[in-house]
Design an enzyme around this catalytic site. Structure first.
Site, PDB file in Angstrom:
ATOM      1  CG  ASP A 193       2.054   1.701   6.285  1.00 48.27           C
ATOM      2  OD1 ASP A 193       2.120   1.533   7.570  1.00 48.27           O
ATOM      3  OD2 ASP A 193       1.738   2.813   5.805  1.00 48.27           O
ATOM      4  CB  ALA A 213      -0.229   6.260  -2.742  1.00 45.59           C
ATOM      5  N   PRO A 214       1.522   7.789  -0.334  1.00 47.42           N
ATOM      6  CG  PRO A 214       2.004   9.856   0.470  1.00 47.42           C
ATOM      7  CD  PRO A 214       1.236   8.414   0.922  1.00 47.42           C
ATOM      8  CB  ALA A 229      -1.055  -0.060   1.219  1.00 51.31           C
ATOM      9  CD  GLU A 239      -2.537   3.544  -2.752  1.00 58.02           C
ATOM     10  OE1 GLU A 239      -3.796   3.521  -2.497  1.00 58.02           O
ATOM     11  OE2 GLU A 239      -1.541   3.250  -1.982  1.00 58.02           O
ATOM     12  CB  CYS A 298      -0.558   5.424  11.367  1.00 56.18           C
ATOM     13  SG  CYS A 298      -2.246   5.850  10.143  1.00 56.18           S
ATOM     14  CE  LYS A 335       4.933   3.792   6.150  1.00 60.28           C
ATOM     15  NZ  LYS A 335       4.050   5.027   5.738  1.00 60.28           N
TER      16      LYS A 335
END
Length: 479
Positions: free
Chosen positions: A194, A127-128, A125, A149, A247, A131
């Site tokens: 992520d 974007a943006p 995953a 993405e 996150c 990483k």
């Protein structure tokens, strides 16, 4: 630092009280969430060393505080923050740094910990692109990265950031991450997932992040995360490393997802503890060896990171029934490739054996060799970098190739003044006091390539891509 009012649902606060270790203060958690997030950047070591970056920016009066888990990462304070956005500085425009939240640098640090040196990596995953660009820098643009993405609107942003940072070893795809386990089984040395999450850790950046929060929503998201990590684990080769991160702060989307994977494949999943990832990592260490970063621990966003190894193969998923379609590129023959390489070198463009020339009609592309094994298995949105378009008089070199491949020490490099560089970024032709001799001119600023110009008399014709042209105030302070 000023405070801002964060919206907290009561059920969220109850959940956090239960999830937080007894060694941490809940009052400190609330206080940290009310403080605006510290800004942070990561130096792009593909373009410049940390030492040279610090020397270059020293006159600006920036206060740069090292981030413990990323040696090229810094928290940044600027006295003139309102006068000039960080993204409008010359150093950002030329790809010397990436504006990236400090805690989001953790997953890549974990991926490469203990000397891990993967050659084929997937960012599920992407974007943006924070990483993906960090991974590319750690790989020194070698090997290959598949950056996926799912959101179509974000693929364009992902490519723009990859291009700005001078990255050449990336292939872009646009799929639901749940397809990869079946489509490309056991193809990757390392995978970063992520995962999409409830975003509980981002309230310092977005005070309204929890407006639509609910325990039920967390459970739905966790179900998707389990499917994503299962797919990623199938795509990982035995012996490979998987980093799972979010996150968010609840255990359902974090520890529970990783524990579910281990319960599903008990003989194939090994948790790799992260307590020695950096000095002080043990402050966020869970009993499983994961890092559960509450915002008060390091004064950053809330984050979760787990690292695991695939110790043996697992049963394959059913082969997908879809057809990828014909691959529209063909490799360039050796003799012609040598001629193209020679022509490119004359304008300062060079590449190593990690990249191979391919052709589609009049387009010339450079693909990372490490991605060739995936051709025919997935459909790419974009692969490698576009080098040139052929025409009757030779080659029309592409901007992204200049940024990724150009050597500023080339004999035809021409250093612009700050005012001239700003004109370049505004898409305007440049009229230097003393025009260069060559017709094809590698334009540089701060000894960094920023484009290729055609000399017409005393004028340098601008070739900066229209979609990148900047308006408003830039680094000289002129609007």
């Amino acid at each position: 630092m000023a405070q801002h009012t964060v919206y907290f649902p009561d059920a969220f606060l109850t959940q956090m009280r239960e999830a937080m270790p007894s060694t941490l203060s809940f009052d400190d958690f609330l206080a940290a969430c009310q403080r605006p997030l510290r800004r942070s950047i990561r130096v792009n070591t593909l373009k410049i060393s940390v030492a040279d970056f610090l020397q270059l920016t020293a006159p600006y009066g920036w206060t740069l505080t090292p981030i413990p888990w990323c040696e090229e990462g810094f928290w940044i304070e600027r006295y003139n923050e309102d006068a000039l956005p960080l993204g409008s500085t010359a150093e950002h425009l030329s790809g010397l740094f990436y504006i990236q939240e400090a805690s989001s640098m953790l997953p890549v640090a974990a991926l490469f910990a203990n000397g891990n040196a993967p050659q084929r990596v997937m960012d599920v995953a992407a974007a943006p692109g924070s990483k993906t660009t960090q991974i590319a820098a750690r790989m020194n643009n070698e090997g290959a990265i598949l950056a996926n993405e799912f959101s179509a609107s974000r693929v364009k942003v992902l490519h723009a950031n990859i291009s700005r940072c001078g990255i050449s070893n990336v292939a872009l795809t646009h799929f639901d991450g749940r397809v990869f386990g079946a489509a490309v089984p056991e193809m990757f040395d390392a995978i970063l997932l992520d995962a999409p999450c409830s975003g509980e850790g981002v309230v310092r950046k977005d005070p309204d992040a929890l407006k639509n929060w609910s325990p039920e929503s967390n459970q739905e998201i966790a179900a998707t995360q389990r499917e994503l990590i299962d797919s990623a684990f199938h795509a990982l080769r035995p012996g490979g490393t998987l980093v799972y991160s979010t996150c968010t702060l609840n255990r359902e989307e974090n520890e529970a997802v990783c524990l579910w994977l281990k319960e599903t494949y008990p003989d194939a999943v090994e948790f790799l503890p992260l307590g020695d990832l950096f000095p002080g990592a043990n402050k966020a260490l869970t009993e499983e060896g994961f890092l559960h970063v509450f915002p008060q621990i390091y004064d950053c966003e809330g984050f979760f990171v787990a690292r695991l190894r695939k110790t043996q193969a697992i049963p394959a998923l059913p082969t997908p029934k879809y057809k990828v379609g014909n691959f529209p590129f063909s490799p360039v023959k050796d003799r012609e490739a040598g001629q193209i390489r020679q022509a490119a070198a004359s304008v300062g463009l060079n590449w190593d054996e990690n990249l191979r020339l391919w052709q589609r009609d009049k387009e010339l592309w450079l693909f990372p060799v490490g991605i060739e094994a995936l051709i025919g298995k997935v459909r790419f949105s974009r692969l490698g970098i576009k080098l040139a378009e052929t025409h009757n008089k030779g080659y029309r070199w592409q901007h992204e190739a200049v940024i990724a491949l150009a050597s500023p020490d080339n004999v035809n490099a021409f250093e612009l003044t700050p005012q001239e560089a700003e004109e370049w970024y505004r898409g305007r032709d440049v009229y230097p006091h003393a025009a260069p001799v060559a017709d094809d001119v590698l334009v540089t600023f701060q000894h960094q390539p920023i484009g290729l110009a055609k000399r017409i008399g005393s004028r340098l014709k601008n070739s900066y891509p229209r979609e990148l042209v900047r308006d408003g105030k830039l680094f000289t302070g002129n609007a």
